[in-house]
Design an enzyme around this catalytic site. Structure first.
Site, mmCIF file in Angstrom:
data_model
loop_
_atom_site.group_PDB
_atom_site.id
_atom_site.type_symbol
_atom_site.label_atom_id
_atom_site.label_comp_id
_atom_site.label_asym_id
_atom_site.label_seq_id
_atom_site.Cartn_x
_atom_site.Cartn_y
_atom_site.Cartn_z
ATOM 1 N N ASN A 107 11.004 -6.190 -1.181
ATOM 2 C CA ASN A 107 12.530 -6.352 -1.111
ATOM 3 C C ASN A 107 12.960 -6.420 -2.171
ATOM 4 O O ASN A 107 12.636 -7.442 -2.823
ATOM 5 C CB ASN A 107 13.158 -6.469 -0.196
ATOM 6 C CG ASN A 107 12.819 -6.676 1.161
ATOM 7 O OD1 ASN A 107 12.179 -5.675 2.058
ATOM 8 N ND2 ASN A 107 13.007 -7.290 2.627
ATOM 9 N N HIS A 124 8.580 -5.979 -6.381
ATOM 10 C CA HIS A 124 8.888 -5.126 -6.530
ATOM 11 C C HIS A 124 10.378 -5.132 -7.305
ATOM 12 O O HIS A 124 11.050 -3.606 -7.576
ATOM 13 C CB HIS A 124 8.980 -3.911 -5.462
ATOM 14 C CG HIS A 124 8.292 -3.806 -4.659
ATOM 15 N ND1 HIS A 124 8.003 -2.590 -3.783
ATOM 16 C CD2 HIS A 124 6.608 -3.712 -5.429
ATOM 17 C CE1 HIS A 124 6.568 -2.977 -3.357
ATOM 18 N NE2 HIS A 124 5.728 -2.935 -3.958
ATOM 19 N N CYS A 132 18.571 -0.992 -20.204
ATOM 20 C CA CYS A 132 18.305 0.200 -20.949
ATOM 21 C C CYS A 132 17.066 0.352 -21.190
ATOM 22 O O CYS A 132 16.283 -0.677 -21.402
ATOM 23 C CB CYS A 132 19.590 0.368 -21.717
ATOM 24 S SG CYS A 132 18.840 1.412 -23.179
ATOM 25 N N CYS A 154 23.895 1.726 -26.956
ATOM 26 C CA CYS A 154 22.426 2.931 -27.718
ATOM 27 C C CYS A 154 22.540 4.191 -27.760
ATOM 28 O O CYS A 154 21.418 4.809 -27.999
ATOM 29 C CB CYS A 154 21.790 1.896 -27.604
ATOM 30 S SG CYS A 154 20.088 2.054 -26.351
ATOM 31 N N SER A 193 5.758 -1.935 6.864
ATOM 32 C CA SER A 193 4.765 -1.072 7.652
ATOM 33 C C SER A 193 3.339 -1.123 6.925
ATOM 34 O O SER A 193 2.240 -0.874 7.475
ATOM 35 C CB SER A 193 5.927 0.354 7.055
ATOM 36 O OG SER A 193 5.547 -0.026 6.159
ATOM 37 N N ASN A 217 6.812 -8.322 13.665
ATOM 38 C CA ASN A 217 7.757 -6.297 13.574
ATOM 39 C C ASN A 217 7.868 -5.635 14.925
ATOM 40 O O ASN A 217 8.041 -6.527 16.078
ATOM 41 C CB ASN A 217 6.247 -5.552 13.111
ATOM 42 C CG ASN A 217 6.895 -4.309 11.928
ATOM 43 O OD1 ASN A 217 7.386 -4.185 13.029
ATOM 44 N ND2 ASN A 217 6.744 -4.300 11.320
HETATM 45 C C1 BV8 Z 1 0.499 0.882 -8.722
HETATM 46 C C2 BV8 Z 1 10.636 -0.722 -5.062
HETATM 47 C C3 BV8 Z 1 -0.627 1.717 -9.457
HETATM 48 C C4 BV8 Z 1 11.874 0.207 -5.616
HETATM 49 C C5 BV8 Z 1 8.143 0.693 -3.717
HETATM 50 C C6 BV8 Z 1 -3.354 1.461 -4.017
HETATM 51 C C7 BV8 Z 1 -3.263 0.565 -4.749
HETATM 52 C C8 BV8 Z 1 -3.184 0.348 -5.921
HETATM 53 C C9 BV8 Z 1 -1.663 2.018 -5.850
HETATM 54 C C10 BV8 Z 1 -1.495 2.573 -5.022
HETATM 55 C C11 BV8 Z 1 -2.688 2.004 -3.791
HETATM 56 N N1 BV8 Z 1 -2.507 3.526 -2.784
HETATM 57 C C12 BV8 Z 1 -1.372 4.574 -3.588
HETATM 58 C C13 BV8 Z 1 -1.197 3.430 -4.227
HETATM 59 C C14 BV8 Z 1 0.474 4.168 -4.743
HETATM 60 C C15 BV8 Z 1 1.074 3.680 -4.738
HETATM 61 C C16 BV8 Z 1 1.530 3.615 -3.499
HETATM 62 O O1 BV8 Z 1 1.541 2.336 -2.338
HETATM 63 N N2 BV8 Z 1 1.752 4.694 -2.069
HETATM 64 C C17 BV8 Z 1 1.627 4.346 -0.681
HETATM 65 C C18 BV8 Z 1 3.314 5.508 0.038
HETATM 66 C C19 BV8 Z 1 1.091 5.322 -0.176
HETATM 67 N N3 BV8 Z 1 1.453 2.022 -5.049
HETATM 68 C C20 BV8 Z 1 2.223 2.245 -6.235
HETATM 69 O O2 BV8 Z 1 2.818 3.602 -6.620
HETATM 70 C C21 BV8 Z 1 2.449 1.199 -7.227
HETATM 71 N N4 BV8 Z 1 1.975 1.383 -7.505
HETATM 72 O O3 BV8 Z 1 0.518 0.838 -8.065
HETATM 73 O O4 BV8 Z 1 0.562 1.233 -9.902
HETATM 74 C C22 BV8 Z 1 -0.864 1.965 -11.328
HETATM 75 C C23 BV8 Z 1 -1.940 1.088 -11.952
HETATM 76 C C24 BV8 Z 1 -2.180 0.534 -12.917
HETATM 77 C C25 BV8 Z 1 -1.512 0.942 -13.442
HETATM 78 C C26 BV8 Z 1 -0.513 1.708 -13.629
HETATM 79 C C27 BV8 Z 1 -0.045 2.178 -12.144
HETATM 80 C C28 BV8 Z 1 4.305 0.461 -7.005
HETATM 81 C C29 BV8 Z 1 4.969 0.189 -5.309
HETATM 82 C C30 BV8 Z 1 6.277 0.016 -4.982
HETATM 83 C C31 BV8 Z 1 6.863 1.306 -4.690
HETATM 84 N N5 BV8 Z 1 8.119 0.720 -5.047
HETATM 85 N N6 BV8 Z 1 9.888 -0.007 -4.099
HETATM 86 C C32 BV8 Z 1 13.237 0.680 -4.614
HETATM 87 O O5 BV8 Z 1 13.002 -0.310 -3.676
HETATM 88 O O6 BV8 Z 1 13.741 2.047 -4.776
HETATM 89 S S1 BV8 Z 1 8.654 0.622 -2.283
HETATM 90 C C33 BV8 Z 1 9.402 0.382 -1.141
HETATM 91 O O7 BV8 Z 1 8.205 0.687 0.693
HETATM 92 C C34 BV8 Z 1 9.910 -0.764 -1.016
HETATM 93 O O8 BV8 Z 1 10.017 -1.961 -2.169
HETATM 94 C C35 BV8 Z 1 9.646 -1.429 0.050
HETATM 95 O O9 BV8 Z 1 9.757 -2.889 0.968
HETATM 96 C C36 BV8 Z 1 7.909 -1.073 0.557
HETATM 97 C C37 BV8 Z 1 7.502 -0.817 1.402
HETATM 98 O O10 BV8 Z 1 8.480 -0.579 2.778
HETATM 99 P P1 BV8 Z 1 8.404 -1.468 3.769
HETATM 100 O O11 BV8 Z 1 9.435 -2.674 3.094
HETATM 101 O O12 BV8 Z 1 7.853 -1.715 4.722
HETATM 102 O O13 BV8 Z 1 10.046 -0.966 4.384
HETATM 103 P P2 BV8 Z 1 9.790 0.285 4.926
HETATM 104 O O14 BV8 Z 1 10.495 1.082 5.632
HETATM 105 O O15 BV8 Z 1 7.858 0.871 5.280
HETATM 106 O O16 BV8 Z 1 8.342 -0.645 7.023
HETATM 107 C C38 BV8 Z 1 10.118 -0.958 7.680
HETATM 108 C C39 BV8 Z 1 9.331 -2.248 8.834
HETATM 109 O O17 BV8 Z 1 9.976 -3.107 9.233
HETATM 110 C C40 BV8 Z 1 8.210 -1.104 9.760
HETATM 111 O O18 BV8 Z 1 7.116 -1.650 10.266
HETATM 112 C C41 BV8 Z 1 9.176 -0.892 10.889
HETATM 113 O O19 BV8 Z 1 9.149 -1.390 11.867
HETATM 114 C C42 BV8 Z 1 9.799 -3.068 10.501
HETATM 115 N N7 BV8 Z 1 11.622 -3.167 11.285
HETATM 116 C C43 BV8 Z 1 12.767 -2.247 11.173
HETATM 117 N N8 BV8 Z 1 13.205 -3.301 11.701
HETATM 118 C C44 BV8 Z 1 12.863 -4.527 11.610
HETATM 119 C C45 BV8 Z 1 11.035 -4.836 11.794
HETATM 120 N N9 BV8 Z 1 10.638 -5.552 11.868
HETATM 121 C C46 BV8 Z 1 11.273 -6.815 11.903
HETATM 122 N N10 BV8 Z 1 13.106 -7.263 13.089
HETATM 123 C C47 BV8 Z 1 13.679 -5.920 12.656
HETATM 124 N N11 BV8 Z 1 14.738 -6.146 12.690
HETATM 125 ZN ZN ZN Z 2 20.144 0.672 -25.210
#
Ligand code: BV8
Ligand code: ZN
Length: 248
Positions: A107, A124, A132, A154, A193, A217
């Site tokens: 988060n 994250h 900037c 800038c 998730s 969850n």
């Molecule tokens: C990278 C920040 C590569 C911004 C976010 C394997 C290895 C490496 C990378 C990948 C890989 N496979 C795919 C990838 C690419 C990609 C990826 O993971 N894609 C997915 C979607 C398939 N990963 C990346 O691009 C990462 N970077 O690997 O770079 C690289 C390597 C070398 C050199 C250069 C590049 C970067 C990933 C980070 C992206 N940024 N957020 C922002 O927030 O705006 S992701 C975003 O999703 C948030 O950070 C969030 O935290 C995260 C995960 O989501 P969740 O937190 O789980 O939230 P969600 O809504 O999905 O689920 C909520 C859950 O809560 C549910 O289960 C629900 O049931 C539950 N819930 C609801 N209410 C409750 C509850 N549980 C309990 N109580 C409740 N009351």
């Molecule tokens: Zn600047």
């Protein structure tokens, strides 16, 4: 075997905690849901209207800085109006019970820190930090919820200090988190998730290293099969119940 009741499951988790030395709590957007912060992938979540690739990536930002800045301004405004919920406070309480404890969060909402957690790995980033893209100067955007792109003196564009898709995670945070996941006795995965990588690997690393894995969850997830126990319910209710039992 009949499905153990939530009470029985909590008893099992408490027993494990009473003999644990090192505990990790890994969290996602679900831990902030009861604070009123929309999650990403739930119904009505932030990404049901837009797709992550349209917003949370650098190309989208460069193509449409107003749209992306407006989205983050909207989220920062929500963060200024919400507060930590009992789940965040329970995590902060757990830190006082165990000498070796940390939070690993995906988060960017800063709510764990506001609830009093100290040792936090922010995989994250954090939307309260902005910089900037040209001169890297930090910009304090408190109270600035501009729907348009924000420019540095800038002339460069100001972006949130969060990890977008396709960007690497901050190596110090990631390395610290992996080390903690691989050496803990009990690993909680709360409100995620578990679809985003490499963050979701934390659950797998903990399990492979022999930790007792507890998922909290409202639903099962892609990685529930790694959990020793999946406690179905709101983290804001379940976590305080666990803390009350270990502090009795
Ligand atoms: C990278 C920040 C590569 C911004 C976010 C394997 C290895 C490496 C990378 C990948 C890989 N496979 C795919 C990838 C690419 C990609 C990826 O993971 N894609 C997915 C979607 C398939 N990963 C990346 O691009 C990462 N970077 O690997 O770079 C690289 C390597 C070398 C050199 C250069 C590049 C970067 C990933 C980070 C992206 N940024 N957020 C922002 O927030 O705006 S992701 C975003 O999703 C948030 O950070 C969030 O935290 C995260 C995960 O989501 P969740 O937190 O789980 O939230 P969600 O809504 O999905 O689920 C909520 C859950 O809560 C549910 O289960 C629900 O049931 C539950 N819930 C609801 N209410 C409750 C509850 N549980 C309990 N109580 C409740 N009351
Ligand atoms: Zn600047």
């Amino acid at each position: 075997m009949s499905n153990p009741s939530l009470d029985d499951q909590i008893e099992t988790v408490v027993e494990k905690l009473l003999s644990a030395k090192s505990v990790v709590v890994f969290t996602g957007a679900g831990v902030s849901a009861e604070s009123g912060v929309p999650t990403f992938r739930d119904k009505g979540g932030m990404w049901t209207k837009f797709k992550p690739e349209e917003l949370a990536n650098f190309d989208a930002f460069m193509k449409n800085p107003d749209l992306v800045t407006g989205w983050y301004s909207h989220r920062r405004k929500i963060m200024s109006e919400v507060k930590p919920n009992p789940g965040h406070y329970a995590v902060a309480e757990l830190e006082k019970v165990f000498d070796d404890f940390c939070v690993i969060t995906q988060n960017v909402d800063n709510l764990h820190r506001r609830a009093g957690s100290k040792k936090i790995f922010e995989l994250h980033g954090n939307i309260e930090r902005n910089y900037c893209i040209t001169c890297k100067k930090n910009h304090d955007l408190t109270g600035n919820y501009s729907p348009q792109a924000i420019k540095c003196e800038c002339g460069g564009l100001v972006r949130p200090d969060v990890v977008w898709f396709g960007e690497i995670l901050p190596q110090d945070q990631y390395a610290g988190a992996v080390a903690a996941a691989e050496s803990c006795d009990v690993f909680f995965s709360v409100g995620t998730s578990a679809v985003v990588y490499p963050a979701a690997y934390m659950i797998i690393y903990a399990k492979q290293a022999g930790a007792f894995v507890v998922e909290v969850n409202v639903d099962y997830t892609d990685l529930s099969h790694y959990a020793n126990q999946t406690l179905l319910g709101n983290s804001g209710e379940i976590l305080p119940r666990i803390v009350r039992k270990i502090k009795r």
